[in-house]
Write an enzyme that holds these catalytic residues in place. Structure first.
Site, PDB file in Angstrom:
ATOM      1  N   GLU A 139       0.820  -1.211   0.000  1.00  0.00           N
ATOM      2  CA  GLU A 139       0.000   0.000   0.000  1.00  0.00           C
ATOM      3  C   GLU A 139       0.855   1.262   0.000  1.00  0.00           C
ATOM      4  O   GLU A 139       2.045   1.241   0.321  1.00  0.00           O
ATOM      5  CB  GLU A 139      -0.933   0.018   1.214  1.00  0.00           C
TER       6      GLU A 139
ATOM      7  N   GLU B  57     -11.411  -3.155  12.793  1.00  0.00           N
ATOM      8  CA  GLU B  57     -10.044  -2.673  12.604  1.00  0.00           C
ATOM      9  C   GLU B  57      -9.929  -1.839  11.334  1.00  0.00           C
ATOM     10  O   GLU B  57      -9.302  -0.786  11.312  1.00  0.00           O
ATOM     11  CB  GLU B  57      -9.088  -3.870  12.537  1.00  0.00           C
TER      12      GLU B  57
END
Length: 464
Positions: free
Chosen positions: A253, A298
């Site tokens: 990412e 999360e």
């Protein structure tokens, strides 16, 4: 010199080189003490032979060119932050047009979150270069090899590129020693349990706990990069030797991307399941991931935190989540993924964006400052480059920082791996440990040991 050429197969080889193999072969020649290989959107850049470099430590910042070295102590200046010292050093570069390549270590964050005392004065926070050699390599759809262009290509480097497939093939036959990723010598489970207790006490909402895995042999980084790239499908990949630190990795990412017209983006990943076992098992894991309350929580809190970070530097009303909880496959794991975008305010810019979004929420925690404090307290080994960034920036105002995960590292004769998992109150230590193993499995089997003496492998230097 500026050049553009196509390279297919080397004489005697039936297999054309791919871009990762070419860049790895150049790195293996030993010709360049420092280099950065960076893969972005199907195109690789090989940057080396610095004409200028910036080194930022916990106290000082230096701009080094071929003729001069200018250093100053930034830490004593009122209100000084690492990002300000870095931005001022970039502004002092002696050339009007530049492209920077390099790395930002995890400790770069400490001074932006009141934790500067956690970092030793001589710790290098960032190291970037303006290269003399800047070559691009991309697949040649016509010839089945690669297209090479850029500045600095000469006959020697061209010869290495032509031999890259042979080099990779020979290195591919070398054995990969076993690395024990299943033991827990540093009590990772205990660190997770301690973090869960602190979360339950209200100290913070989420923290990424990571574990250090020692590699008991020296690593051939270029050969490892070329071999492991085949087995990974990263957002970005990199092969770096800069400032005494080496890494080869496959980032899942972006920490931050800033375009020349001020568009800022971050892409948090949070929530993980294994991938590559079988179509049926992968589908079941995907379904489980999309319906797991702990993983969804999360991910959602991570996206909200990223939204707030971009909103703090963006034009009012411009911040948006343009992708939410998609599945993104990265090597041996699959993740929940989202994209958050905005338009930077006039008083913000690429370096401010880096300081706000670094380190990634998905590699630190929420809120960021107490999560970083927990990392410094609970993790027994310093992170170094892990959860930092490999970055590139330009004089046009562009900046991109890829999160350093799924990587192998080496420094001062030691090599290691590192992997982490997001810890929230429902986390279970055994499951978080298992998640780190799933991530490590995407790299550990492909690590090539450095060889001494004649082992029959093709040495890239021989092509010179």
């Amino acid at each position: 010199m500026t050049a553009s050429t196509s390279v297919t197969a080397h004489a005697g080889s039936s297999t054309p080189a791919d871009p990762a193999q070419v860049c790895a072969a150049w790195a293996a020649t030993g010709r360049f003490a420092d280099y950065v290989v960076y893969e972005r959107d199907g195109r690789w850049t090989f940057a080396a032979d610095a004409v200028a470099r910036i080194i930022l430590t916990g106290t000082d910042v230096s701009v080094v060119t071929e003729d001069t070295t200018t250093s100053r102590r930034w830490v004593d200046e009122p209100g000084a932050r690492p990002v300000d010292a870095l931005a001022e050093a970039v502004a002092a570069l002696p050339m009007a047009d530049w492209q920077l390549y390099g790395w930002v270590g995890f400790d770069f964050a400490a001074g932006h979150h009141g934790l500067g005392s956690r970092v030793a004065d001589d710790t290098v926070l960032a190291h970037v270069i303006v290269p003399r050699v800047e070559l691009t390599v991309s697949p040649d759809g016509v010839g089945g090899g690669v297209e090479i262009g850029g500045v600095g290509l000469d006959d020697d480097l061209l010869a290495v590129a032509k031999a890259a497939a042979d080099i990779a093939e020979a290195n591919g036959r070398r054995e990969t020693p076993h690395i024990d990723i299943d033991s827990d010598p540093y009590d990772y489970r205990g660190q997770v349990a301690a973090a869960v207790s602190e979360i339950a006490a209200g100290d913070y909402q989420k923290v990424i706990m990571s574990r250090h895995v020692d590699i008991p042999f020296a690593v051939d980084m270029p050969a490892t990069y070329a071999r492991a790239r085949v087995a990974n499908n990263p957002m970005r990949s990199y092969l770096v030797s800069l400032g005494g630190i080496e890494t080869a990795g496959f980032s899942p990412e972006l920490v931050v991307s800033v375009t020349a017209d001020g568009q800022v983006l971050t892409e948090p990943l949070a929530g993980t399941r294994p991938l590559g076992r079988s179509p049926e098992e992968d589908a079941a894991a995907r379904e489980e991931l999309l319906n797991d309350g702990k993983e969804i929580t999360e991910h959602a809190v991570s996206v909200r935190a990223c939204f707030e970070e971009i909103e703090s530097i963006a034009e009012p009303g411009s911040t948006a989540v343009t992708e939410f909880m998609a599945i993104r496959e990265r090597g041996h794991v699959q993740h929940l993924a989202s994209t958050v975008r905005g338009t930077l305010r006039q008083d913000a810019g690429p370096w401010v964006s880096l300081s706000v979004l670094f380190p990634s929420i998905t590699a630190s925690g929420i809120p960021k400052a107490p999560a970083l404090d927990a990392i410094y307290r609970l993790e027994p080994k310093p992170r170094s480059l892990y959860s930092g960034a490999i970055m590139t920036a330009s004089s046009a105002g562009e900046l991109e920082a890829a999160l350093v995960l799924r990587s192998v590292y080496a420094q001062d004769g030691q090599a290691w791996l590192r992997s982490g998992a997001g810890v929230v109150e429902p986390s279970r230590p055994d499951r978080e440990f298992e998640e780190t193993c799933e991530k490590l499995a995407g790299l550990a089997p492909y690590i090539v040991a450095a060889q001494h003496g004649d082992d029959g492998a093709v040495d890239a230097g021989e092509a010179l």
